[in-house]
Write a protein that holds these residues in place. Sequence first.
Motif, PDB file in Angstrom:
ATOM      1  N   MET A 158     -22.569  33.388  50.683  1.00 52.34           N
ATOM      2  CA  MET A 158     -23.351  33.354  49.894  1.00 52.34           C
ATOM      3  C   MET A 158     -24.138  33.260  51.189  1.00 52.34           C
ATOM      4  SD  MET A 158     -25.289  33.291  47.311  1.00 52.34           S
ATOM      5  CE  MET A 158     -23.541  32.767  46.115  1.00 52.34           C
ATOM      6  N   SER A 159     -25.307  34.183  50.736  1.00 53.99           N
ATOM      7  CA  SER A 159     -26.669  33.934  52.191  1.00 53.99           C
ATOM      8  C   SER A 159     -27.665  32.275  51.945  1.00 53.99           C
ATOM      9  CB  SER A 159     -26.629  35.733  51.815  1.00 53.99           C
ATOM     10  OG  SER A 159     -28.932  35.375  53.036  1.00 53.99           O
ATOM     11  N   LYS A 160     -27.341  31.890  52.707  1.00 54.68           N
ATOM     12  CA  LYS A 160     -27.933  31.339  52.896  1.00 54.68           C
ATOM     13  C   LYS A 160     -30.186  31.444  53.053  1.00 54.68           C
ATOM     14  CE  LYS A 160     -29.991  26.852  54.099  1.00 54.68           C
ATOM     15  NZ  LYS A 160     -30.663  26.546  53.920  1.00 54.68           N
ATOM     16  N   GLU A 161     -29.634  32.767  53.826  1.00 55.95           N
ATOM     17  CA  GLU A 161     -30.956  32.828  54.013  1.00 55.95           C
ATOM     18  C   GLU A 161     -31.673  33.657  51.950  1.00 55.95           C
ATOM     19  OE1 GLU A 161     -28.759  34.591  55.501  1.00 55.95           O
ATOM     20  OE2 GLU A 161     -29.189  33.702  57.502  1.00 55.95           O
ATOM     21  N   LEU A 162     -30.894  33.965  51.368  1.00 55.10           N
ATOM     22  CA  LEU A 162     -31.431  34.427  49.978  1.00 55.10           C
ATOM     23  C   LEU A 162     -32.000  32.883  49.353  1.00 55.10           C
ATOM     24  CD1 LEU A 162     -31.698  36.351  47.901  1.00 55.10           C
ATOM     25  CD2 LEU A 162     -29.188  35.537  47.040  1.00 55.10           C
ATOM     26  N   LEU A 163     -30.928  32.280  49.392  1.00 53.71           N
ATOM     27  CA  LEU A 163     -31.091  30.610  49.352  1.00 53.71           C
ATOM     28  C   LEU A 163     -32.897  30.433  50.165  1.00 53.71           C
ATOM     29  CD1 LEU A 163     -31.002  28.118  47.539  1.00 53.71           C
ATOM     30  CD2 LEU A 163     -30.038  27.507  49.722  1.00 53.71           C
ATOM     31  N   ASP A 164     -33.093  30.286  50.966  1.00 53.56           N
ATOM     32  CA  ASP A 164     -34.504  30.303  51.177  1.00 53.56           C
ATOM     33  C   ASP A 164     -35.437  31.342  50.521  1.00 53.56           C
ATOM     34  OD1 ASP A 164     -32.673  28.286  53.415  1.00 53.56           O
ATOM     35  OD2 ASP A 164     -32.958  29.227  54.705  1.00 53.56           O
ATOM     36  N   HIS A 165     -35.029  32.315  50.905  1.00 55.26           N
ATOM     37  CA  HIS A 165     -35.893  32.835  50.079  1.00 55.26           C
ATOM     38  C   HIS A 165     -35.984  32.930  48.889  1.00 55.26           C
ATOM     39  CE1 HIS A 165     -38.585  37.290  50.124  1.00 55.26           C
ATOM     40  NE2 HIS A 165     -37.314  37.471  49.070  1.00 55.26           N
ATOM     41  N   GLY A 188     -22.445  29.021  44.433  1.00 53.85           N
ATOM     42  CA  GLY A 188     -23.165  29.471  45.134  1.00 53.85           C
ATOM     43  C   GLY A 188     -24.069  28.539  44.374  1.00 53.85           C
ATOM     44  N   TRP A 189     -25.627  28.361  44.048  1.00 54.69           N
ATOM     45  CA  TRP A 189     -26.404  27.680  43.865  1.00 54.69           C
ATOM     46  C   TRP A 189     -26.453  27.541  43.104  1.00 54.69           C
ATOM     47  CZ3 TRP A 189     -26.758  24.868  48.545  1.00 54.69           C
ATOM     48  CH2 TRP A 189     -26.769  24.956  49.487  1.00 54.69           C
ATOM     49  N   GLY A 190     -27.306  26.215  42.376  1.00 48.85           N
ATOM     50  CA  GLY A 190     -28.086  25.834  41.010  1.00 48.85           C
ATOM     51  C   GLY A 190     -29.715  25.818  41.915  1.00 48.85           C
ATOM     52  N   ILE A 205     -29.775  30.101  39.532  1.00 52.80           N
ATOM     53  CA  ILE A 205     -28.304  29.623  39.779  1.00 52.80           C
ATOM     54  C   ILE A 205     -28.498  31.147  41.045  1.00 52.80           C
ATOM     55  CG2 ILE A 205     -27.689  29.296  38.460  1.00 52.80           C
ATOM     56  CD1 ILE A 205     -26.246  31.248  37.388  1.00 52.80           C
ATOM     57  N   ILE A 206     -27.914  31.156  42.071  1.00 48.33           N
ATOM     58  CA  ILE A 206     -27.821  32.433  43.017  1.00 48.33           C
ATOM     59  C   ILE A 206     -26.000  31.948  42.929  1.00 48.33           C
ATOM     60  CG2 ILE A 206     -27.438  32.769  45.446  1.00 48.33           C
ATOM     61  CD1 ILE A 206     -30.787  31.202  45.980  1.00 48.33           C
TER      62      ILE A 206
END
Length: 125
Positions: free
Chosen positions: A1-8, A27-29, A39-40
């Motif tokens: 899972m991309s931390k960059e995607l979460l930050d974006h 993933g992330w909520g 969600i990611i």
Amino acid sequence: MSKELLDHALELLAPLGSLRSRRMFGGWGIYVEDLFIAIIAFDQLFLKADDVTLPRFEAAGCRRFEYEREGKMAGLRYFSPPEDAMESPALMRPWAQLALEAALRARQKPAARKPKPSSSTSRKY
């Protein structure tokens, strides 16, 4: 899972208010205040939808969040935003607002009622 995607994603959703994220299911909520709005998963952002907002997501050709469960495909009412919405907070805003509105409506639904005890367990005096 991309931390960059979460930050974006957090940057794109920031105009909605105070955000927080939490790891879940690989993933992330993402929450606005205490409302679960996104969600990611599978390197994709998915926004909450409901009966009211679902037609907008479908009309825009957004992809539904689906996953494999017990050998079958299952899905949740979360949809990817249109591709161009991933370019800026301004383009994401209307889609993020739909997710926030769906989360607010979900919170307002009455809680499921607990079943009443059956008459065989009731005692009459």
